[in-house]
Design a protein around this motif. Sequence first.
Motif, PDB file in Angstrom:
ATOM      1  N   LYS A  37      10.174  -1.489  -8.393  1.00 18.31           N
ATOM      2  CA  LYS A  37      10.375  -2.745  -7.660  1.00 18.31           C
ATOM      3  C   LYS A  37       9.769  -2.625  -6.255  1.00 18.31           C
ATOM      4  CE  LYS A  37      14.326  -4.867  -6.272  1.00 18.31           C
ATOM      5  NZ  LYS A  37      15.667  -4.413  -6.096  1.00 18.31           N
ATOM      6  N   TRP A  38      10.033  -1.490  -5.613  1.00 14.57           N
ATOM      7  CA  TRP A  38       9.472  -1.255  -4.281  1.00 14.57           C
ATOM      8  C   TRP A  38       7.945  -1.246  -4.326  1.00 14.57           C
ATOM      9  CZ3 TRP A  38      13.101   3.266  -2.346  1.00 14.57           C
ATOM     10  CH2 TRP A  38      14.307   2.702  -1.856  1.00 14.57           C
ATOM     11  N   GLN A  39       7.430  -0.635  -5.406  1.00 19.42           N
ATOM     12  CA  GLN A  39       5.970  -0.541  -5.534  1.00 19.42           C
ATOM     13  C   GLN A  39       5.359  -1.948  -5.629  1.00 19.42           C
ATOM     14  OE1 GLN A  39       4.850   2.125  -8.680  1.00 19.42           O
ATOM     15  NE2 GLN A  39       2.915   2.661  -7.720  1.00 19.42           N
ATOM     16  N   LYS A  40       6.040  -2.812  -6.392  1.00 19.07           N
ATOM     17  CA  LYS A  40       5.573  -4.212  -6.522  1.00 19.07           C
ATOM     18  C   LYS A  40       5.591  -4.911  -5.177  1.00 19.07           C
ATOM     19  CE  LYS A  40       6.553  -5.381 -11.350  1.00 19.07           C
ATOM     20  NZ  LYS A  40       7.844  -5.183 -12.048  1.00 19.07           N
ATOM     21  N   GLU A  41       6.580  -4.546  -4.339  1.00 21.70           N
ATOM     22  CA  GLU A  41       6.687  -5.165  -3.007  1.00 21.70           C
ATOM     23  C   GLU A  41       5.659  -4.571  -2.026  1.00 21.70           C
ATOM     24  OE1 GLU A  41      10.788  -4.632  -1.809  1.00 21.70           O
ATOM     25  OE2 GLU A  41      11.524  -5.652  -3.605  1.00 21.70           O
ATOM     26  N   GLY A  42       4.864  -3.627  -2.512  1.00 23.13           N
ATOM     27  CA  GLY A  42       3.807  -3.062  -1.669  1.00 23.13           C
ATOM     28  C   GLY A  42       4.258  -1.908  -0.784  1.00 23.13           C
ATOM     29  N   ILE A  43       5.430  -1.326  -1.113  1.00 24.93           N
ATOM     30  CA  ILE A  43       5.890  -0.175  -0.323  1.00 24.93           C
ATOM     31  C   ILE A  43       5.140   1.070  -0.796  1.00 24.93           C
ATOM     32  CG2 ILE A  43       7.888   1.343   0.111  1.00 24.93           C
ATOM     33  CD1 ILE A  43       9.619  -1.271  -0.108  1.00 24.93           C
ATOM     34  N   GLN A  44       4.435   1.712   0.123  1.00 26.00           N
ATOM     35  CA  GLN A  44       3.639   2.895  -0.224  1.00 26.00           C
ATOM     36  C   GLN A  44       4.104   4.101   0.613  1.00 26.00           C
ATOM     37  OE1 GLN A  44       1.421   3.750  -2.646  1.00 26.00           O
ATOM     38  NE2 GLN A  44       1.613   5.750  -1.658  1.00 26.00           N
ATOM     39  N   PRO A  45       4.897   5.022  -0.009  1.00 21.24           N
ATOM     40  CA  PRO A  45       5.395   6.154   0.768  1.00 21.24           C
ATOM     41  C   PRO A  45       4.353   7.262   0.930  1.00 21.24           C
ATOM     42  CG  PRO A  45       6.178   6.325  -1.489  1.00 21.24           C
ATOM     43  CD  PRO A  45       5.379   5.046  -1.407  1.00 21.24           C
ATOM     44  N   GLU A  46       4.340   7.870   2.114  1.00 18.87           N
ATOM     45  CA  GLU A  46       3.528   9.085   2.300  1.00 18.87           C
ATOM     46  C   GLU A  46       4.312  10.305   1.793  1.00 18.87           C
ATOM     47  OE1 GLU A  46       1.310   6.244   4.311  1.00 18.87           O
ATOM     48  OE2 GLU A  46       3.431   6.634   4.690  1.00 18.87           O
ATOM     49  N   VAL A  47       5.644  10.260   2.003  1.00 20.18           N
ATOM     50  CA  VAL A  47       6.484  11.404   1.614  1.00 20.18           C
ATOM     51  C   VAL A  47       7.708  10.916   0.841  1.00 20.18           C
ATOM     52  CG1 VAL A  47       7.698  13.478   2.452  1.00 20.18           C
ATOM     53  CG2 VAL A  47       5.845  12.505   3.817  1.00 20.18           C
ATOM     54  N   ILE A  48       8.016  11.592  -0.268  1.00 21.46           N
ATOM     55  CA  ILE A  48       9.263  11.311  -1.000  1.00 21.46           C
ATOM     56  C   ILE A  48      10.124  12.579  -0.948  1.00 21.46           C
ATOM     57  CG2 ILE A  48      10.332  10.749  -3.224  1.00 21.46           C
ATOM     58  CD1 ILE A  48       7.885   9.110  -3.954  1.00 21.46           C
ATOM     59  N   GLN A  99       3.975   7.976  -9.917  1.00 23.50           N
ATOM     60  CA  GLN A  99       3.147   6.756 -10.012  1.00 23.50           C
ATOM     61  C   GLN A  99       2.979   6.081  -8.652  1.00 23.50           C
ATOM     62  OE1 GLN A  99       5.058   4.503 -13.143  1.00 23.50           O
ATOM     63  NE2 GLN A  99       4.260   5.919 -14.683  1.00 23.50           N
ATOM     64  N   MET A 100       3.909   6.370  -7.708  1.00 18.45           N
ATOM     65  CA  MET A 100       3.772   5.789  -6.366  1.00 18.45           C
ATOM     66  C   MET A 100       2.717   6.533  -5.543  1.00 18.45           C
ATOM     67  SD  MET A 100       7.593   4.677  -5.144  1.00 18.45           S
ATOM     68  CE  MET A 100       7.162   3.177  -4.253  1.00 18.45           C
ATOM     69  N   LYS A 101       2.231   7.644  -6.106  1.00 20.46           N
ATOM     70  CA  LYS A 101       1.176   8.459  -5.474  1.00 20.46           C
ATOM     71  C   LYS A 101       1.434   8.809  -3.995  1.00 20.46           C
ATOM     72  CE  LYS A 101      -2.517   7.822  -8.715  1.00 20.46           C
ATOM     73  NZ  LYS A 101      -1.650   8.434  -9.715  1.00 20.46           N
ATOM     74  N   PRO A 102       2.615   9.411  -3.702  1.00 20.91           N
ATOM     75  CA  PRO A 102       2.824   9.853  -2.323  1.00 20.91           C
ATOM     76  C   PRO A 102       1.884  11.031  -2.027  1.00 20.91           C
ATOM     77  CG  PRO A 102       4.544  10.743  -3.727  1.00 20.91           C
ATOM     78  CD  PRO A 102       3.730   9.811  -4.592  1.00 20.91           C
ATOM     79  N   GLU A 103       1.621  11.258  -0.737  1.00 17.80           N
ATOM     80  CA  GLU A 103       0.818  12.438  -0.371  1.00 17.80           C
ATOM     81  C   GLU A 103       1.568  13.701  -0.756  1.00 17.80           C
ATOM     82  OE1 GLU A 103      -0.140  12.500   3.823  1.00 17.80           O
ATOM     83  OE2 GLU A 103      -0.857  10.422   3.702  1.00 17.80           O
ATOM     84  N   LYS A 104       2.908  13.680  -0.525  1.00 14.50           N
ATOM     85  CA  LYS A 104       3.676  14.881  -0.851  1.00 14.50           C
ATOM     86  C   LYS A 104       5.126  14.566  -1.210  1.00 14.50           C
ATOM     87  CE  LYS A 104       2.800  15.552   3.860  1.00 14.50           C
ATOM     88  NZ  LYS A 104       2.370  16.275   5.011  1.00 14.50           N
ATOM     89  N   PHE A 105       5.696  15.489  -1.951  1.00 16.96           N
ATOM     90  CA  PHE A 105       7.132  15.481  -2.238  1.00 16.96           C
ATOM     91  C   PHE A 105       7.762  16.648  -1.484  1.00 16.96           C
ATOM     92  CE2 PHE A 105       5.646  13.280  -6.026  1.00 16.96           C
ATOM     93  CZ  PHE A 105       6.660  12.368  -6.281  1.00 16.96           C
TER      94      PHE A 105
END
Length: 455
Positions: A371-382, A401-407
């Motif tokens: 849902k967040w991804q659909k809203e355009g939220i793009q995390p750098e870190v999870i 699938q959100m393709k963060p730079e790092k976990f």
Amino acid sequence: MEEMPVKKNQELEVTVVDLSHLGMGVAKVDAYPIFVENALPQEKILVRIVKVGKKFGFGKMLSIIQKSPYRQEVENEDLLRTGIAPLSHLKYEQQLAFKQAQVKNVLKKTARMPEIQVEKTIGMRQPFGYRNKAQIPIRKIDGILQTGFYRKNSHELVPIDHFFIQDPAIDAAIIVIREILQQFEVKAYNEKNNSGFLRHIVIRRGYQTHEMMVVLVTRKEHFVQGEKIAQAIQEKLPEVVSIMQNVNPKQTNVIMGTQEKVLLGRNDIYDRLLGKTFRISAKSFYQVNTPQAEVLYQKAFELADLKKSDVVIDAYSGIGTIGLSLANQVKHVYGMETITQAVIDAQENAKLNNIDNADYVTGKAEDVMPKWQKEGIQPEVIFVDPPRKGLDQSFIETACQMKPEKFIYISCNPATMARDLKVFAEQEYFTDSIQPVDLFPQTHHVETVMMLKQK
């Protein structure tokens, strides 16, 4: 039927060659492993075989013939018998080495990733008296209320007053509360026939604030002199700001039930962690070792190498300890948690610390993230800090699938961590080093923290 190399009740001399992941000594007779409580590597011991299985057996140590150089005296053998402090007979330096070896072992055997570097375990200067929370059963023994802990693999209560790994102020409070309950003739719970009234005393104490919460876990709702008892407790223990009753009518080894009420004071306490203030309710998850949790989180933030422009997702956010501690270093924090009360606490904690760039929602990560991804939220870190069962495969796939730079992955169970690293690798996320941190000195538990990124 193949002949076993040992028989039940046989007594024999053996040499201990290793420690199991639960901290038991391992001896071998013709390559057949025998697990022995309270035995350490390099020790020669006399042992009686108590159980023989197809692949391994269990022995009881009768005497030590030759001591390990790593053995230290334990002030109370009950700490070993009950499993409160099962490694307290091992010198602390060796405990830290044992935990590092644990992590290496699962990487090699479970994850088949022996190339990952495992750093030395970060220990504590004072590895005792650290627990800010206690859950103590109360039973009647010889007509007197007793508190203590169960002997391992049994329902027999061993009376203990000094728990060694708990905040000494909590140990002292348990004795005071027990004496008050005795004066008021409160009936202790009887497990065998699910009768009696008082099951457990649960205490939390703020490490920085010293505010104390007492939860009396009862079998029934009707608490005859509940308020009077609460007043007597507060008179004797001025640090107590919250006295709760939690009702658990079920015949179960789960400590708390769903229903609770305030007997006196507030329904929460506050504590400070990394300069932020947190509201903690009776069932909140809050790391039991505050100073060492700070060390763990600092290490996690260092690995994350956060920038002012970063968007961070804090999955398994609990009451917000991780997300709110780093909020002022980043652009925005989004947190999620399945427990509604924890989310309410996290939102409250954001307000308490004047943090306006953190949002918390209730739900499973697998549902919330798309849902967040659909809203355009793009995390750098999870950030992920799951319970002992680790991460669900579906969570890892959704998060990747959100393709963060790092976990940043914080784990409290090396076995599930090793399993999860294999799933991350399938999604092309890897780590090259893991940092163990000792949050639970004197026990076999070990926390680890690592950073995963795409190669």
